[in-house]
Write an enzyme that holds these catalytic residues in place. Sequence first.
Site, PDB file in Angstrom:
ATOM      1  CB  SER A  80      -0.926  -0.007   1.210  1.00 15.11           C
ATOM      2  OG  SER A  80      -0.173  -0.240   2.375  1.00 15.11           O
ATOM      3  CB  THR A 183      -1.497   5.934   4.635  1.00 14.93           C
ATOM      4  OG1 THR A 183      -2.583   5.981   3.744  1.00 14.93           O
ATOM      5  CG2 THR A 183      -0.611   7.152   4.516  1.00 14.93           C
ATOM      6  CB  THR A 201      -0.515   6.053   0.676  1.00 15.75           C
ATOM      7  OG1 THR A 201      -1.310   4.881   0.553  1.00 15.75           O
ATOM      8  CG2 THR A 201      -1.222   7.178  -0.046  1.00 15.75           C
ATOM      9  NE  ARG A 211      -8.731   7.639  -3.653  1.00 12.96           N
ATOM     10  CZ  ARG A 211      -8.057   7.372  -2.545  1.00 12.96           C
ATOM     11  NH1 ARG A 211      -6.768   7.128  -2.573  1.00 12.96           N
ATOM     12  NH2 ARG A 211      -8.680   7.350  -1.374  1.00 12.96           N
ATOM     13  CB  VAL A 212      -5.358  12.692  -5.471  1.00  8.42           C
ATOM     14  CG1 VAL A 212      -4.589  13.252  -4.287  1.00  8.42           C
ATOM     15  CG2 VAL A 212      -4.492  12.720  -6.725  1.00  8.42           C
ATOM     16  N   GLY A 213      -5.893  10.622  -2.849  1.00  6.94           N
ATOM     17  CA  GLY A 213      -6.497  10.490  -1.518  1.00  6.94           C
ATOM     18  C   GLY A 213      -6.083  11.622  -0.592  1.00  6.94           C
ATOM     19  CG  ASP A 214      -5.995  10.617   3.550  1.00  6.41           C
ATOM     20  OD1 ASP A 214      -5.892   9.677   2.735  1.00  6.41           O
ATOM     21  OD2 ASP A 214      -5.702  10.500   4.750  1.00  6.41           O
ATOM     22  CB  THR A 234      -3.931   5.233   8.083  1.00  7.71           C
ATOM     23  OG1 THR A 234      -3.923   4.109   7.214  1.00  7.71           O
ATOM     24  CG2 THR A 234      -4.492   4.793   9.427  1.00  7.71           C
ATOM     25  N   GLY A 235      -6.421   5.176   6.154  1.00  8.22           N
ATOM     26  CA  GLY A 235      -7.783   4.723   5.892  1.00  8.22           C
ATOM     27  C   GLY A 235      -8.380   5.427   4.690  1.00  8.22           C
ATOM     28  N   GLY A 237      -9.311   7.802   2.374  1.00  7.18           N
ATOM     29  CA  GLY A 237      -8.891   9.193   2.275  1.00  7.18           C
ATOM     30  C   GLY A 237     -10.003  10.181   2.013  1.00  7.18           C
TER      31      GLY A 237
HETATM   32  N1  GLY Z   1      -5.356   7.063   3.097  1.00 10.79           N
HETATM   33  C1  GLY Z   1      -4.857   6.743   1.841  1.00 10.79           C
HETATM   34  C2  GLY Z   1      -5.789   6.991   0.735  1.00 10.79           C
HETATM   35  O1  GLY Z   1      -6.994   7.031   0.912  1.00 10.79           O
HETATM   36  O2  GLY Z   1      -5.330   7.116  -0.384  1.00 10.79           O
END
Ligand code: GLY
Length: 321
Positions: A80, A183, A201, A211-214, A234-235, A237
């Site tokens: 990940s 992450t 991550t 796609r971009v996360g948090d 984490t988790g 995003g």
């Molecule tokens: N927390 C990582 C993501 O959602 O990409």
Amino acid sequence: MKRRDFIKTGTISLVASGSILTQCDSPIKKVKNNPIVLSTWDHGISANNSAMDILNNNGTALDAVESGVRVTEADPSSQSVGLGGRPDQDGHVTLDACIMDSDGNAGSVAFLRDIKHPISVARKVMKLTDHVMLVGAGAKRFALENGFQEENLLTDKSKEEWLQWKRDNSVKDSWGPNDEHDTISTLARDNEGNLSGACTTSGLAYKLHGRVGDSPIIGAGLYVDNEIGAVGATGKGEEVIKTCGSFLVVELMRQGYSAMDACEEAVNRILRKQSGKSDFQIGYIALRKDGQVGFSAIHDGFQYALYKKNENKLYDVKGIG
Ligand code: GLY
């Protein structure tokens, strides 16, 4: 009491408590010569080892967090993060990362391909430019221009799993294996008592391309305020972005919440929007400037690694969802 009186009283107590959103009633103590490293998940143990080596040699928290998460980025078994990360729906490994130092400087890259250490690219963005965030082809070009090597990050294992996912894909499919590993966020306090944080991550497995996360979003996946504390997430995003998660935890600590209560409140904000139930995981870790540690998660299964006083240990977190 009439409603207007109540509002008036509320306002007075806010003012009396001293601009609640800008400062703590009693400033949080700076503690020197007592380095601490805190990371998400079990991959945090080796990240912490590397970070603590730097701190024990009187290095900065910034060098420590970068060095720590680079271990995870380079580890192909960590599916990940970085090399070996699970790809997007099209089979491309795309990486997100950000870093923040004790002076409030920040650097970030998102949707970056073919570069094993996005955290170091993020640090270069912070150091060499007056921008905070570079994405996609621009981030890759910046990395190559600054000495990073292009390499294939899709390992055979992650490729085979992706091909299997493609074969099994259906309208009922979720976005990837829910193994809850995610992450790496690493937070550190150095011998000077200063804080920094790093977050990196490969994001959600088999996500939509682009796609971009948090994790690369300052204030969502990571936030550091040297007067208060450092927080990483984490988790899923999307939920962390929608609640400005890491910034929220720091601001709650500023208002006087303990590190633990602040993390729990941030998780509860997400849960309240889901009517108390969720099929996704969120986890927060917080390191207050005085060394107090907080953590919280929606579901059981989240772990954090804490290295302090010569001991690097992994802890299970009980979910509150
Ligand atoms: N927390 C990582 C993501 O959602 O990409």
